[in-house]
Design an enzyme around this catalytic site. Sequence first.
Site, short mmCIF file in Angstrom:
data_model
loop_
_atom_site.label_atom_id
_atom_site.label_comp_id
_atom_site.label_asym_id
_atom_site.label_seq_id
_atom_site.Cartn_x
_atom_site.Cartn_y
_atom_site.Cartn_z
N GLU A 43 0.86 -1.19 0.00
CA GLU A 43 0.00 0.00 0.00
C GLU A 43 0.89 1.23 0.00
O GLU A 43 1.72 1.42 0.89
CB GLU A 43 -0.93 0.05 1.20
N ASP A 95 9.78 7.83 -0.13
CA ASP A 95 9.09 8.51 -1.21
C ASP A 95 8.68 7.47 -2.25
O ASP A 95 9.50 6.63 -2.64
CB ASP A 95 10.02 9.56 -1.83
N ASP A 117 -3.23 11.83 -2.61
CA ASP A 117 -3.26 13.28 -2.81
C ASP A 117 -3.59 13.58 -4.26
O ASP A 117 -2.92 13.10 -5.17
CB ASP A 117 -1.88 13.85 -2.46
N GLU A 196 -12.03 7.00 3.74
CA GLU A 196 -13.24 6.45 3.12
C GLU A 196 -14.42 6.53 4.08
O GLU A 196 -15.54 6.88 3.68
CB GLU A 196 -12.98 5.00 2.71
#
Length: 219
Positions: A43, A95, A117, A196
Amino acid sequence: MRLRNIPGADEAVASSPYYISHPSSKRGQWKSFLRSNSPIHLEIGMGKGQFLMRLAALHPENQYIGVERYTSVLLRAVQKMDELQLQNVHFLCEDAADLPEIFAPSEIDIIYLNFSDPWPKDRHAKRRLTSHQFLERYDQFLSPTGRLEFKTDNQDLFTFSMEEIEQSDAWHLDAWTRDLYHNIVMNEGNIMTEYEEKFSALGNPICKLVASRGVGHKK
């Protein structure tokens, strides 16, 4: 948006048994490092880790790695894992652009992108985790039979994401919906993230797509 710095976050994350430091040194050896031949699910932008930890608890047969760029965010996941102590979850503070240097070809079986984002300004499009620049990165370490699953409540980002996948020679759009909770097939077994839960409570439709490597789909 500037994240609030939490004093001691770097040290707390680094001392966690679930945190993996210097992950690039594990490149090509992740199954050996994890002492498991199980599929590895990744993830990217895991936030506080609710989705990843719920998924890992339901599927102990898989290995799960969560990537978060900021220790101030990852700290919450580390604290939660101190309670849950799941043996099939690990964290990276990296990153996302550097992931091809961390994972070798075919090392990852599934990639999850949840409420990433949106980077709404056009000049920032390449920073979106579903941009063709990032799709090319994922192509370097996702297995040939692997897939990417993406959820968002941002309609513009979702449209952008589908277009990027459809224009790619390396990827294939397998399934998609702009209203997840009214799609019985795609909503089956859905695990909600923190965002969510928040957005759906406001009545925002949740979008989801599933994409796979383009092998056998495009010429």
